[in-house]
Scaffold this motif. Structure first.
Motif, short mmCIF file in Angstrom:
data_model
loop_
_atom_site.label_atom_id
_atom_site.label_comp_id
_atom_site.label_asym_id
_atom_site.label_seq_id
_atom_site.Cartn_x
_atom_site.Cartn_y
_atom_site.Cartn_z
N THR A 84 0.83 -1.20 0.00
CA THR A 84 0.00 0.00 0.00
C THR A 84 0.86 1.25 0.00
O THR A 84 0.61 2.20 -0.76
N LEU A 85 1.88 1.26 0.83
CA LEU A 85 2.76 2.42 0.91
C LEU A 85 3.57 2.61 -0.38
O LEU A 85 3.75 3.74 -0.84
N MET A 86 4.02 1.52 -0.98
CA MET A 86 4.77 1.62 -2.23
C MET A 86 3.88 2.12 -3.37
O MET A 86 4.31 2.92 -4.20
N SER A 87 2.64 1.67 -3.39
CA SER A 87 1.70 2.14 -4.41
C SER A 87 1.44 3.63 -4.26
O SER A 87 1.42 4.37 -5.25
N PHE A 88 1.26 4.08 -3.03
CA PHE A 88 1.04 5.51 -2.79
C PHE A 88 2.28 6.33 -3.18
O PHE A 88 2.16 7.37 -3.82
N THR A 89 3.45 5.83 -2.81
CA THR A 89 4.69 6.54 -3.15
C THR A 89 4.88 6.63 -4.65
O THR A 89 5.28 7.68 -5.18
N THR A 90 4.57 5.56 -5.36
CA THR A 90 4.68 5.57 -6.82
C THR A 90 3.72 6.60 -7.42
O THR A 90 4.10 7.33 -8.35
N ARG A 91 2.49 6.66 -6.90
CA ARG A 91 1.53 7.66 -7.40
C ARG A 91 2.04 9.08 -7.16
O ARG A 91 1.91 9.95 -8.03
N ILE A 92 2.62 9.33 -5.99
CA ILE A 92 3.13 10.66 -5.68
C ILE A 92 4.28 11.02 -6.62
O ILE A 92 4.34 12.14 -7.14
#
Length: 89
Positions: free
Chosen positions: A72-80
């Motif tokens: 979840t955190l990696m997905s959010f970081t990638t989106r940012i």
């Protein structure tokens, strides 16, 4: 960078933070409630009795859900980072 984009980023940040912290907080709340009921029924009012079970329960939940949390955190970081590259170019 528009106001709507910033509002979307802040909203996503809050949602991800709640999603990541909710499982551990819910388990700690339930464990604390169970221990408080046991303490009330046995009339043992020792404050340190609640600390160790909560710590163990949060560690177990953290270990069991760590892959989901990391994903979840990696997905959010990638989106940012994708948003950063779109804004700067």
């Amino acid at each position: 960078m528009s106001q709507a984009l910033l509002n979307g980023i802040i909203k996503d940040t809050i949602i991800v933070a709640v999603k990541l912290s909710a499982p551990i907080l819910i388990v700690i709340l339930i464990v604390g409630l169970i221990i408080s009921i046991l303490q009330a029924t046995t009339q043992v009012q020792e404050q340190t009795l609640t600390f160790i079970p909560k710590l163990i329960a949060s560690a177990i939940v953290g270990i069991l859900l760590s892959s989901w949390m990391l994903q979840t955190l990696m997905s959010f970081t990638t989106r940012i980072f994708d948003l950063i590259t779109k804004v700067t170019s």
